[in-house]
Write a protein that holds these residues in place. Sequence first.
Motif, PDB file in Angstrom:
ATOM      1  N   LYS A 445       0.831  -1.197   0.000  1.00 58.55           N
ATOM      2  CA  LYS A 445       0.000   0.000   0.000  1.00 58.55           C
ATOM      3  C   LYS A 445       0.871   1.256   0.000  1.00 58.55           C
ATOM      4  N   LYS A 446       1.943   1.219   0.806  1.00 54.51           N
ATOM      5  CA  LYS A 446       2.845   2.369   0.898  1.00 54.51           C
ATOM      6  C   LYS A 446       3.508   2.656  -0.438  1.00 54.51           C
ATOM      7  N   GLN A 447       3.874   1.584  -1.161  1.00 54.66           N
ATOM      8  CA  GLN A 447       4.606   1.729  -2.415  1.00 54.66           C
ATOM      9  C   GLN A 447       3.680   1.808  -3.627  1.00 54.66           C
ATOM     10  N   GLY A 448       2.372   1.758  -3.403  1.00 55.48           N
ATOM     11  CA  GLY A 448       1.420   1.876  -4.501  1.00 55.48           C
ATOM     12  C   GLY A 448       1.384   0.662  -5.411  1.00 55.48           C
ATOM     13  N   ILE A 449       1.656  -0.524  -4.860  1.00 56.18           N
ATOM     14  CA  ILE A 449       1.654  -1.760  -5.647  1.00 56.18           C
ATOM     15  C   ILE A 449       0.316  -2.472  -5.450  1.00 56.18           C
ATOM     16  N   SER A 450      -0.332  -2.821  -6.520  1.00 59.21           N
ATOM     17  CA  SER A 450      -1.606  -3.517  -6.444  1.00 59.21           C
ATOM     18  C   SER A 450      -1.401  -4.984  -6.107  1.00 59.21           C
ATOM     19  N   ARG A 451      -2.276  -5.533  -5.284  1.00 57.42           N
ATOM     20  CA  ARG A 451      -2.188  -6.962  -4.952  1.00 57.42           C
ATOM     21  C   ARG A 451      -2.519  -7.836  -6.161  1.00 57.42           C
ATOM     22  N   ASP A 452      -3.107  -7.263  -7.185  1.00 56.14           N
ATOM     23  CA  ASP A 452      -3.403  -8.022  -8.402  1.00 56.14           C
ATOM     24  C   ASP A 452      -2.127  -8.462  -9.114  1.00 56.14           C
ATOM     25  N   GLU A 453      -0.990  -7.846  -8.769  1.00 59.62           N
ATOM     26  CA  GLU A 453       0.283  -8.227  -9.380  1.00 59.62           C
ATOM     27  C   GLU A 453       0.913  -9.445  -8.717  1.00 59.62           C
TER      28      GLU A 453
END
Length: 556
Positions: A445-453
């Motif tokens: 969340k902090k790094q703006g990475i989606s869990r869809d990846e």
Amino acid sequence: MASTSTGLNIHQLSEKEVKKAAVASNPSEDADVEIGKKDVVPVEFGEVKDLRRGLHQRHIQMISLAGTIGTGLFLSSGSALAHGGPAGAFIGYTIMGVLVSGVIISIAELSALVPLSGGAIRHAEYFVDPALSFAYGWNYVYSCLVSVPAEIVAAAVIVEFWISLNNAIWISVFGVILFASNIFFVRIYGELEFFFATLKIMLVVGMNIMALIITCGGGPDHVRYGFKFWHDPGPFVQYLNYPGSLGRFMGFWYVFSNAAYAYSGIENISIAASETKAPRRNIPKAAKRIFWRVVLFYVISIFMVTLLVPSSDPALLSSTGTASESPFVIAAKNAKISAVPSIINFVVLTSAWSSGNSTMLSGSRVMFAIAHEGHAPKFLTRTSRWGIPYIAITIMGIFIALGYMTLNTSASTVFTWLQDLISASTMVGWIIISIVYLRMYYAMKKQGISRDELPWKGPFQPFAAWMSLISFTIILLTSGYRVFLHGHWDTETFISCYLDIGIIFALYFGYKFAKKTNIIPLSEIPVRRFIDIAKQHPDPPESPKKGWQKLNLLWS
């Protein structure tokens, strides 16, 4: 960048180094082991490993089943019924099954992204703090070193159901077989656990069918039990003779500690991730099915037992260590069915040995893992030409000799204390897994990475991890509440419930102060690097199901 001060840091690797490291590809799922040519674990994370992927999908699926079925269900469930009553036992095991499912979902998502030997112990190095990896790793190793001889001794005691010989004979026989099954191909371990898991499943299904028939009046005594024992002596038990609702609640709360022991080891599907074929697909696949297996094999079994055996039956607390204390055996005896005790005792015997077998593999792989991170001597990373960490297994094997302590009365008392210390370490491990997962979740969340990846995205997150973290912390802190009641102090109970908390904090802060490690900031946790590695090295496509495999619900 954060520094771990030990080993090679994944977040310090360059793209060139990652590409250079990824020199081996995953073989097809059905490929056989060919030493030196294939099934070598890809060097994806900056460390050279010689472990080989010998565990197929059916192995990891059935091993996940074996971890949820054991002496806790066959024997210890009787204690839960005696102290919690039928309603207390049923509700307690159901709630614990839900809480444990949160841990499994978390560790599966972590292992699908980072399939390293040692599971969450390795993940803690990169997602939290090297000190936590050190503490959890050595705490786990210590638990395994004591658990292996404990299971061997349990197997020796179970044999006494049929024949009385010096226990040293059975400890030696079972110990040698245990060592032999681990020192060769990991495929041998997988096949043995596959066989034992099949036996357990057959027994559980058979016992539940027997219980249903007896409940409906189909037993030799033709007595219809129905919900008789839920009414008399009642759905709950007045624990320690405390009156009213307080006593009944205390009995219900006792069930949680009992159920935690029964479910212990369920998280081990990730320990041998490096030796699992297509781990990014097969570990999550096993995890997704665990909830329903818990319902099928534990909750239904506990429910059927509550219909057949009254919580006041004195045989539930006989503490013989053999099948005679199993609630299923008690039910069969009450219904005048004579053949069941020996059948159950045989499967309980295989369960005890299987548990020792699984613990030896887990302990040796954790030794291998922490040595790779620089938290243990490097010689523990040596592997044989079969891809087995033979030095770590040998050390685990040496500790089997602790089982001979039970042959001496005074030493046996000390050994019993050591066994009791293991119970708390299970919940400590579940708490750490939840913490590690939440660190990864909030780093994304902090790094703006989606869990869809992610290679696999677990359901109900982060609520499942938070639920497990909070619940197991409360249960751990209150597991020894009995000793704080007036007139019920017991030193052994206090130590077994709370010493492991002191051990884990001592290991964590001791390493932290000695090595000056820091908790890795959320912004610097290398989630992006792990995702890139997963995308560069996807699992091979799954082989299509053929023939009868389309009907297989256990490991398909």
